[in-house]
Design a protein around this motif. Structure first.
Motif, PDB file in Angstrom:
ATOM      1  N   ARG A 241       0.828  -1.218   0.000  1.00  0.00           N
ATOM      2  CA  ARG A 241       0.000   0.000   0.000  1.00  0.00           C
ATOM      3  C   ARG A 241       0.854   1.256   0.000  1.00  0.00           C
ATOM      4  O   ARG A 241       0.497   2.248  -0.636  1.00  0.00           O
ATOM      5  N   ASN A 242       1.978   1.230   0.708  1.00  0.00           N
ATOM      6  CA  ASN A 242       2.890   2.375   0.666  1.00  0.00           C
ATOM      7  C   ASN A 242       3.344   2.649  -0.764  1.00  0.00           C
ATOM      8  O   ASN A 242       3.350   3.803  -1.223  1.00  0.00           O
ATOM      9  N   LEU A 243       3.712   1.586  -1.472  1.00  0.00           N
ATOM     10  CA  LEU A 243       4.277   1.742  -2.811  1.00  0.00           C
ATOM     11  C   LEU A 243       3.225   2.069  -3.870  1.00  0.00           C
ATOM     12  O   LEU A 243       3.452   2.934  -4.724  1.00  0.00           O
ATOM     13  N   LEU A 244       2.084   1.394  -3.829  1.00  0.00           N
ATOM     14  CA  LEU A 244       1.103   1.511  -4.904  1.00  0.00           C
ATOM     15  C   LEU A 244      -0.040   2.482  -4.610  1.00  0.00           C
ATOM     16  O   LEU A 244      -0.539   3.133  -5.532  1.00  0.00           O
ATOM     17  N   TYR A 245      -0.455   2.579  -3.361  1.00  0.00           N
ATOM     18  CA  TYR A 245      -1.594   3.443  -3.024  1.00  0.00           C
ATOM     19  C   TYR A 245      -1.126   4.818  -2.527  1.00  0.00           C
ATOM     20  O   TYR A 245      -1.631   5.855  -2.971  1.00  0.00           O
ATOM     21  N   ASP A 246      -0.135   4.809  -1.630  1.00  0.00           N
ATOM     22  CA  ASP A 246       0.382   6.076  -1.112  1.00  0.00           C
ATOM     23  C   ASP A 246       1.382   6.730  -2.055  1.00  0.00           C
ATOM     24  O   ASP A 246       1.574   7.937  -2.009  1.00  0.00           O
TER      25      ASP A 246
END
Length: 284
Positions: A241-246
Protein backbone atom coordinates in the motif's frame (compact mmCIF):
# COMPACT_ATOMS: atom_id res chain seq x y z
CA UNK A 1 23.51 -29.40 7.20
CA UNK A 2 24.68 -25.77 7.54
CA UNK A 3 23.01 -22.76 5.94
CA UNK A 4 25.55 -22.71 3.10
CA UNK A 5 24.82 -26.38 2.41
CA UNK A 6 21.08 -25.68 2.39
CA UNK A 7 21.58 -22.85 -0.10
CA UNK A 8 23.73 -24.98 -2.40
CA UNK A 9 21.23 -27.84 -2.16
CA UNK A 10 18.37 -25.58 -3.28
CA UNK A 11 20.28 -24.32 -6.31
CA UNK A 12 21.57 -27.81 -7.09
CA UNK A 13 18.00 -29.15 -7.23
CA UNK A 14 16.85 -26.23 -9.39
CA UNK A 15 19.82 -26.48 -11.77
CA UNK A 16 19.57 -30.26 -12.12
CA UNK A 17 15.86 -30.20 -12.90
CA UNK A 18 15.44 -26.88 -14.73
CA UNK A 19 13.92 -28.53 -17.83
CA UNK A 20 11.46 -30.48 -15.71
CA UNK A 21 10.70 -27.32 -13.72
CA UNK A 22 9.94 -25.45 -16.96
CA UNK A 23 7.68 -28.25 -18.22
CA UNK A 24 5.80 -28.56 -14.91
CA UNK A 25 5.35 -24.79 -14.70
CA UNK A 26 3.98 -24.61 -18.24
CA UNK A 27 1.69 -27.56 -17.44
CA UNK A 28 0.33 -25.63 -14.46
CA UNK A 29 -0.14 -22.43 -16.46
CA UNK A 30 -1.68 -23.99 -19.57
CA UNK A 31 -3.55 -26.87 -17.98
CA UNK A 32 -5.43 -24.83 -15.41
CA UNK A 33 -7.68 -23.15 -17.97
CA UNK A 34 -7.43 -25.69 -20.79
CA UNK A 35 -10.46 -25.84 -23.10
CA UNK A 36 -12.07 -22.74 -21.59
CA UNK A 37 -13.31 -19.91 -23.77
CA UNK A 38 -11.72 -17.12 -21.70
CA UNK A 39 -8.49 -18.97 -20.90
CA UNK A 40 -6.08 -16.98 -18.70
CA UNK A 41 -8.73 -14.29 -18.13
CA UNK A 42 -10.37 -16.69 -15.68
CA UNK A 43 -7.44 -16.03 -13.33
CA UNK A 44 -8.87 -12.55 -12.81
CA UNK A 45 -12.37 -13.79 -12.02
CA UNK A 46 -11.73 -14.71 -8.38
CA UNK A 47 -10.02 -11.44 -7.29
CA UNK A 48 -12.62 -9.40 -9.20
CA UNK A 49 -15.49 -11.27 -7.54
CA UNK A 50 -13.89 -10.79 -4.12
CA UNK A 51 -13.34 -7.11 -4.91
CA UNK A 52 -17.04 -6.60 -5.69
CA UNK A 53 -18.24 -8.47 -2.57
CA UNK A 54 -15.80 -6.89 -0.12
CA UNK A 55 -16.27 -3.41 -1.59
CA UNK A 56 -20.04 -3.70 -1.19
CA UNK A 57 -19.89 -5.08 2.36
CA UNK A 58 -17.08 -3.00 3.81
CA UNK A 59 -17.25 0.23 1.80
CA UNK A 60 -21.03 0.57 1.37
CA UNK A 61 -22.68 -1.42 4.17
CA UNK A 62 -20.15 -1.14 7.03
CA UNK A 63 -18.63 2.06 5.60
CA UNK A 64 -14.97 1.41 6.33
CA UNK A 65 -13.08 4.56 5.36
CA UNK A 66 -9.30 4.20 5.08
CA UNK A 67 -7.27 7.39 4.95
CA UNK A 68 -6.49 8.82 1.47
CA UNK A 69 -3.14 7.89 0.00
CA UNK A 70 -0.33 10.02 1.38
CA UNK A 71 1.00 11.78 -0.65
CA UNK A 72 -0.77 10.33 -3.72
CA UNK A 73 -4.18 11.68 -2.69
CA UNK A 74 -5.94 8.56 -3.97
CA UNK A 75 -9.22 8.04 -2.16
CA UNK A 76 -10.84 4.96 -3.67
CA UNK A 77 -11.67 1.96 -1.49
CA UNK A 78 -11.48 -0.49 -4.39
CA UNK A 79 -7.85 0.40 -5.16
CA UNK A 80 -6.91 0.44 -1.48
CA UNK A 81 -8.49 -3.00 -1.10
CA UNK A 82 -6.80 -4.54 -4.14
CA UNK A 83 -3.33 -3.39 -3.05
CA UNK A 84 -3.57 -5.94 -0.21
CA UNK A 85 -6.15 -8.41 -1.56
CA UNK A 86 -4.11 -9.37 -4.64
CA UNK A 87 -0.96 -10.13 -2.58
CA UNK A 88 -3.13 -12.14 -0.16
CA UNK A 89 -4.63 -14.31 -2.91
CA UNK A 90 -1.11 -14.78 -4.31
CA UNK A 91 0.25 -15.77 -0.89
CA UNK A 92 -2.59 -18.12 0.07
CA UNK A 93 -2.64 -19.62 -3.43
CA UNK A 94 1.03 -20.61 -3.20
CA UNK A 95 0.70 -22.18 0.25
CA UNK A 96 -2.49 -24.09 -0.56
CA UNK A 97 -1.18 -25.10 -3.99
CA UNK A 98 2.09 -26.35 -2.49
CA UNK A 99 0.20 -28.38 0.07
CA UNK A 100 -1.84 -30.13 -2.61
CA UNK A 101 0.81 -30.59 -5.28
CA UNK A 102 2.62 -33.48 -3.55
CA UNK A 103 -0.45 -35.61 -2.79
CA UNK A 104 -1.94 -34.57 -6.15
CA UNK A 105 1.04 -36.03 -8.02
CA UNK A 106 1.18 -39.26 -6.04
CA UNK A 107 1.32 -41.50 -9.14
CA UNK A 108 4.17 -39.51 -10.69
CA UNK A 109 6.17 -39.49 -7.45
CA UNK A 110 5.83 -43.26 -7.04
CA UNK A 111 6.86 -44.04 -10.63
CA UNK A 112 9.81 -41.72 -11.30
CA UNK A 113 12.51 -40.24 -9.10
CA UNK A 114 13.10 -36.52 -9.42
CA UNK A 115 13.59 -33.74 -6.86
CA UNK A 116 10.13 -33.45 -5.27
CA UNK A 117 10.82 -29.77 -4.62
CA UNK A 118 10.41 -29.22 -8.38
CA UNK A 119 6.65 -29.62 -7.91
CA UNK A 120 6.64 -26.94 -5.22
CA UNK A 121 8.70 -24.50 -7.27
CA UNK A 122 6.55 -25.08 -10.36
CA UNK A 123 3.47 -24.23 -8.31
CA UNK A 124 5.13 -21.01 -7.11
CA UNK A 125 6.26 -19.94 -10.59
CA UNK A 126 2.83 -20.52 -12.11
CA UNK A 127 1.23 -18.49 -9.29
CA UNK A 128 3.82 -15.75 -9.83
CA UNK A 129 3.02 -15.65 -13.55
CA UNK A 130 -0.67 -15.16 -12.78
CA UNK A 131 0.06 -12.57 -10.08
CA UNK A 132 2.20 -10.53 -12.48
CA UNK A 133 -0.83 -9.99 -14.73
CA UNK A 134 -3.03 -9.04 -11.79
CA UNK A 135 -0.50 -6.52 -10.48
CA UNK A 136 0.04 -5.11 -13.97
CA UNK A 137 -3.68 -4.33 -14.22
CA UNK A 138 -3.60 -2.74 -10.76
CA UNK A 139 -0.61 -0.56 -11.69
CA UNK A 140 -2.35 0.58 -14.88
CA UNK A 141 -5.47 1.48 -12.86
CA UNK A 142 -3.39 3.50 -10.40
CA UNK A 143 -1.62 5.32 -13.24
CA UNK A 144 -4.90 6.10 -15.01
CA UNK A 145 -6.28 7.64 -11.81
CA UNK A 146 -3.35 10.03 -11.70
CA UNK A 147 -0.77 8.55 -9.32
CA UNK A 148 2.65 8.07 -10.89
CA UNK A 149 4.05 4.97 -9.19
CA UNK A 150 6.48 3.89 -11.92
CA UNK A 151 9.52 4.71 -9.78
CA UNK A 152 8.29 2.25 -7.14
CA UNK A 153 7.67 -0.70 -9.49
CA UNK A 154 11.14 -2.28 -9.02
CA UNK A 155 10.59 -2.44 -5.24
CA UNK A 156 7.07 -3.81 -5.82
CA UNK A 157 8.68 -6.61 -7.84
CA UNK A 158 11.24 -7.29 -5.08
CA UNK A 159 8.43 -7.42 -2.49
CA UNK A 160 6.53 -9.88 -4.69
CA UNK A 161 9.60 -12.13 -4.78
CA UNK A 162 9.97 -11.89 -0.99
CA UNK A 163 6.30 -12.79 -0.54
CA UNK A 164 6.79 -15.74 -2.92
CA UNK A 165 9.77 -16.94 -0.87
CA UNK A 166 7.82 -16.61 2.38
CA UNK A 167 4.81 -18.45 0.92
CA UNK A 168 6.97 -21.18 -0.64
CA UNK A 169 8.75 -21.81 2.66
CA UNK A 170 5.42 -22.18 4.45
CA UNK A 171 4.10 -24.23 1.52
CA UNK A 172 6.95 -26.73 1.86
CA UNK A 173 6.20 -27.18 5.57
CA UNK A 174 2.47 -27.62 4.90
CA UNK A 175 3.18 -30.00 1.99
CA UNK A 176 5.25 -32.35 4.16
CA UNK A 177 2.75 -32.15 7.02
CA UNK A 178 -0.12 -32.93 4.65
CA UNK A 179 1.58 -36.10 3.39
CA UNK A 180 1.81 -37.47 6.93
CA UNK A 181 -1.44 -36.02 8.28
CA UNK A 182 -4.21 -35.40 5.74
CA UNK A 183 -6.13 -33.40 8.37
CA UNK A 184 -3.73 -30.53 7.59
CA UNK A 185 -5.59 -29.63 4.38
CA UNK A 186 -8.81 -29.20 6.36
CA UNK A 187 -7.08 -27.32 9.16
CA UNK A 188 -5.44 -24.95 6.67
CA UNK A 189 -8.83 -23.85 5.33
CA UNK A 190 -9.82 -22.68 8.82
CA UNK A 191 -6.38 -21.18 9.46
CA UNK A 192 -6.37 -19.07 6.31
CA UNK A 193 -9.92 -17.85 6.89
CA UNK A 194 -8.89 -16.63 10.36
CA UNK A 195 -5.59 -15.27 9.02
CA UNK A 196 -7.43 -13.26 6.36
CA UNK A 197 -9.54 -11.39 8.90
CA UNK A 198 -6.56 -11.04 11.24
CA UNK A 199 -4.83 -9.03 8.48
CA UNK A 200 -5.60 -5.43 7.43
CA UNK A 201 -7.00 -6.33 4.03
CA UNK A 202 -10.63 -5.17 4.26
CA UNK A 203 -10.05 -2.74 7.12
CA UNK A 204 -7.16 -0.38 8.01
CA UNK A 205 -4.66 -1.45 10.68
CA UNK A 206 -5.28 1.86 12.45
CA UNK A 207 -8.66 0.52 13.64
CA UNK A 208 -6.91 -2.23 15.59
CA UNK A 209 -4.48 0.29 17.09
CA UNK A 210 -7.35 2.53 18.21
CA UNK A 211 -9.20 -0.37 19.83
CA UNK A 212 -5.97 -1.57 21.44
CA UNK A 213 -5.36 1.84 23.01
CA UNK A 214 -8.90 2.04 24.36
CA UNK A 215 -8.74 -1.51 25.75
CA UNK A 216 -5.34 -1.11 27.35
CA UNK A 217 -2.70 -3.76 28.14
CA UNK A 218 -3.81 -7.41 28.28
CA UNK A 219 -1.06 -8.57 30.62
CA UNK A 220 2.52 -7.57 31.47
CA UNK A 221 2.18 -4.42 29.37
CA UNK A 222 1.39 -6.41 26.22
CA UNK A 223 -1.38 -4.87 24.13
CA UNK A 224 -3.68 -6.24 21.45
CA UNK A 225 -1.72 -4.26 18.87
CA UNK A 226 1.57 -5.83 20.03
CA UNK A 227 0.13 -9.28 19.32
CA UNK A 228 -1.47 -8.08 16.10
CA UNK A 229 1.87 -6.85 14.76
CA UNK A 230 3.25 -10.40 14.99
CA UNK A 231 1.23 -11.25 11.89
CA UNK A 232 3.81 -11.09 9.05
CA UNK A 233 1.22 -10.36 6.35
CA UNK A 234 0.40 -7.04 8.04
CA UNK A 235 3.81 -5.77 6.99
CA UNK A 236 3.52 -7.08 3.44
CA UNK A 237 0.15 -5.30 3.09
CA UNK A 238 1.68 -2.11 4.48
CA UNK A 239 4.58 -2.19 2.02
CA UNK A 240 2.36 -2.83 -1.02
CA UNK A 241 0.00 0.00 0.00
CA UNK A 242 2.89 2.38 0.67
CA UNK A 243 4.28 1.74 -2.81
CA UNK A 244 1.10 1.51 -4.90
CA UNK A 245 -1.59 3.44 -3.02
CA UNK A 246 0.38 6.08 -1.11
CA UNK A 247 3.10 6.41 -3.78
CA UNK A 248 5.95 6.57 -1.29
CA UNK A 249 8.79 4.44 -0.04
CA UNK A 250 8.00 2.07 2.83
CA UNK A 251 9.62 2.21 6.24
CA UNK A 252 13.02 0.69 5.54
CA UNK A 253 13.36 -1.00 8.93
CA UNK A 254 10.04 -2.77 8.29
CA UNK A 255 11.17 -3.73 4.80
CA UNK A 256 14.44 -5.10 6.17
CA UNK A 257 12.61 -7.27 8.72
CA UNK A 258 10.23 -8.54 6.04
CA UNK A 259 13.14 -9.40 3.73
CA UNK A 260 15.11 -11.20 6.46
CA UNK A 261 12.03 -13.03 7.72
CA UNK A 262 10.97 -14.15 4.24
CA UNK A 263 14.40 -15.56 3.40
CA UNK A 264 14.62 -17.26 6.80
CA UNK A 265 11.18 -18.89 6.44
CA UNK A 266 12.08 -20.08 2.93
CA UNK A 267 15.26 -21.83 4.07
CA UNK A 268 13.59 -23.29 7.17
CA UNK A 269 10.85 -24.67 4.92
CA UNK A 270 13.42 -25.96 2.46
CA UNK A 271 15.43 -27.70 5.21
CA UNK A 272 12.31 -29.47 6.51
CA UNK A 273 11.20 -30.45 3.00
CA UNK A 274 14.67 -31.60 1.92
CA UNK A 275 14.90 -33.82 4.99
CA UNK A 276 11.70 -35.65 4.02
CA UNK A 277 11.51 -35.48 0.21
CA UNK A 278 13.35 -38.77 -0.41
CA UNK A 279 10.79 -40.61 1.75
CA UNK A 280 7.58 -39.03 0.44
CA UNK A 281 6.93 -41.87 -2.06
CA UNK A 282 7.01 -44.44 0.75
CA UNK A 283 4.54 -42.47 2.89
CA UNK A 284 2.18 -41.76 -0.02
Amino acid sequence: MDDRGDTLSVFSDLKGSRELLHNLTMREIKGKYKRTALGQLWSLANPLALMVVYSFVFAIVIRVQPAPGDPSGLDLFVLWLMCALLPWTFFSGIVNGSMGTIVGNENLIKKVYFPRSTLIFANTLSALYQHLWEMLILVVAVLVLGSNVLIYIPLVAVTMVLLALFATGLGMIFAVANVYFRDVQHFSGILFQLWFYASPIVYPAELVKEQSESFGPIAFGITIDNLYQLNPFIHFAEIFRNLLYDARWPDWSTFGLVAAGSIAVFFIGWKIFDRHQDHLAEVL
